[in-house]
Design a protein around this motif. Structure first.
Motif, PDB file in Angstrom:
ATOM      1  N   VAL A   1      45.777  -3.751   7.082  1.00  0.00           N
ATOM      2  CA  VAL A   1      45.939  -4.459   8.352  1.00  0.00           C
ATOM      3  C   VAL A   1      46.945  -3.664   9.182  1.00  0.00           C
ATOM      4  CG1 VAL A   1      46.640  -6.605   9.483  1.00  0.00           C
ATOM      5  CG2 VAL A   1      45.423  -6.682   7.283  1.00  0.00           C
TER       6      VAL A   1
ATOM      7  N   THR B   1      37.483   0.156  12.137  1.00  0.00           N
ATOM      8  CA  THR B   1      38.496  -0.844  12.448  1.00  0.00           C
ATOM      9  C   THR B   1      37.738  -2.083  12.900  1.00  0.00           C
ATOM     10  OG1 THR B   1      38.665   0.097  14.673  1.00  0.00           O
ATOM     11  CG2 THR B   1      40.338   0.772  13.079  1.00  0.00           C
TER      12      THR B   1
ATOM     13  N   THR C   1      49.020  -3.089  12.879  1.00  0.00           N
ATOM     14  CA  THR C   1      49.567  -3.751  14.061  1.00  0.00           C
ATOM     15  C   THR C   1      50.218  -2.698  14.947  1.00  0.00           C
ATOM     16  OG1 THR C   1      50.027  -5.739  12.769  1.00  0.00           O
ATOM     17  CG2 THR C   1      51.166  -5.537  14.878  1.00  0.00           C
TER      18      THR C   1
ATOM     19  N   ASN D   1      51.069 -13.500   3.424  1.00  0.00           N
ATOM     20  CA  ASN D   1      50.868 -13.390   4.867  1.00  0.00           C
ATOM     21  C   ASN D   1      51.862 -14.286   5.580  1.00  0.00           C
ATOM     22  OD1 ASN D   1      48.441 -11.747   4.702  1.00  0.00           O
ATOM     23  ND2 ASN D   1      47.504 -13.577   3.854  1.00  0.00           N
TER      24      ASN D   1
ATOM     25  N   GLU E   1      37.481  -8.550  11.890  1.00  0.00           N
ATOM     26  CA  GLU E   1      36.968  -9.424  10.828  1.00  0.00           C
ATOM     27  C   GLU E   1      36.469 -10.765  11.336  1.00  0.00           C
ATOM     28  OE1 GLU E   1      40.196  -9.567   7.983  1.00  0.00           O
ATOM     29  OE2 GLU E   1      39.462  -7.774   6.993  1.00  0.00           O
TER      30      GLU E   1
ATOM     31  N   ARG F   1      46.031  -5.959  16.737  1.00  0.00           N
ATOM     32  CA  ARG F   1      45.806  -5.965  15.285  1.00  0.00           C
ATOM     33  C   ARG F   1      44.364  -5.637  14.960  1.00  0.00           C
ATOM     34  NH1 ARG F   1      49.458  -9.698  11.623  1.00  0.00           N
ATOM     35  NH2 ARG F   1      51.362  -9.372  12.738  1.00  0.00           N
ATOM     36  N   THR F   2      44.204  -4.980  13.813  1.00  0.00           N
ATOM     37  CA  THR F   2      42.878  -4.678  13.285  1.00  0.00           C
ATOM     38  C   THR F   2      42.972  -4.598  11.780  1.00  0.00           C
ATOM     39  OG1 THR F   2      40.917  -3.275  13.552  1.00  0.00           O
ATOM     40  CG2 THR F   2      43.037  -2.146  13.292  1.00  0.00           C
ATOM     41  N   SER F   3      41.826  -4.510  11.147  1.00  0.00           N
ATOM     42  CA  SER F   3      41.764  -4.371   9.702  1.00  0.00           C
ATOM     43  C   SER F   3      40.780  -3.262   9.365  1.00  0.00           C
ATOM     44  CB  SER F   3      41.289  -5.697   9.089  1.00  0.00           C
ATOM     45  OG  SER F   3      41.224  -5.617   7.694  1.00  0.00           O
TER      46      SER F   3
ATOM     47  N   ARG G   1      41.961  -4.069   1.982  1.00  0.00           N
ATOM     48  CA  ARG G   1      42.025  -3.749   3.407  1.00  0.00           C
ATOM     49  C   ARG G   1      43.417  -3.245   3.793  1.00  0.00           C
ATOM     50  NH1 ARG G   1      42.097  -9.354   3.089  1.00  0.00           N
ATOM     51  NH2 ARG G   1      43.947 -10.325   3.952  1.00  0.00           N
TER      52      ARG G   1
ATOM     53  N   VAL H   1      41.564 -11.267  11.124  1.00  0.00           N
ATOM     54  CA  VAL H   1      42.892 -10.816  11.496  1.00  0.00           C
ATOM     55  C   VAL H   1      43.467 -11.899  12.396  1.00  0.00           C
ATOM     56  CG1 VAL H   1      44.197  -9.079  12.751  1.00  0.00           C
ATOM     57  CG2 VAL H   1      42.273  -8.388  11.333  1.00  0.00           C
TER      58      VAL H   1
END
Length: 163
Positions: free
Chosen positions: A67, A100, A69, A150, A103, A27-29, A65, A112
């Protein structure tokens, strides 16, 4: 079927790219300034993934943002393809001046993250209000979600006591 990667191997392969290993996925944001920009980022990410997007990528688009996956969905695990996609996505974001990031330590409102709690109970309906109250969540189909939508990944199933 591709060989799956260990948690350590996957994490080591992407940690310098702004991704995190979380519960069998990467995962990234990507911070953005508007929903329009978020949609543009999502389109660029899908283009960077090409034909692999459908089997690996999930995107959560928000005004502040995006997000992302990655996981090899038909194996419910990480493979070399997911690592390659993470690198391609990070590179695509750098070409347009974005990044990326996991957070962590950036002052972002939340990192994340993903929380997984399994509840095995004979009467799920009886214990669900407790978890809603403890976590401050609302009902969504088969999961609990916070007020921003979420998912908490609170998995429930009907237990059996055969004793």
């Amino acid at each position: 079927m591709e060989q799956t990667l260990s948690r350590r191997a996957a994490s080591d392969a992407i940690s310098d790219q702004g991704w995190r290993y979380l519960l069998g996925a990467l995962r990234t944001s990507v911070p953005v300034g508007s929903l329009v920009q978020a949609a543009d980022v999502a389109a660029r990410v899908v283009a960077a993934c090409g034909s692999d997007a459908d089997g690996h990528l999930r995107a959560d688009i928000r005004p502040d943002r995006v997000v992302l996956t990655l996981q090899t969905m038909d194996q419910a695990a990480l493979t070399a393809c997911d690592i390659d996609l993470a690198h391609r996505i990070s590179a695509a974001m750098r070409t347009v001046g974005l990044r990326t990031e996991p957070e962590i330590g950036t002052g972002a409102p939340r990192s994340v993250q993903l929380v997984e709690i399994a509840v095995d109970a004979l009467d799920i309906a009886a214990v669900r209000p407790f978890w809603k109250a403890v976590l401050g969540y609302t009902d969504e189909p088969r999961v609990l979600a916070d007020i921003e939508g979420n998912e908490a990944c609170v998995t429930t199933w009907q237990g059996r006591d055969d004793s």
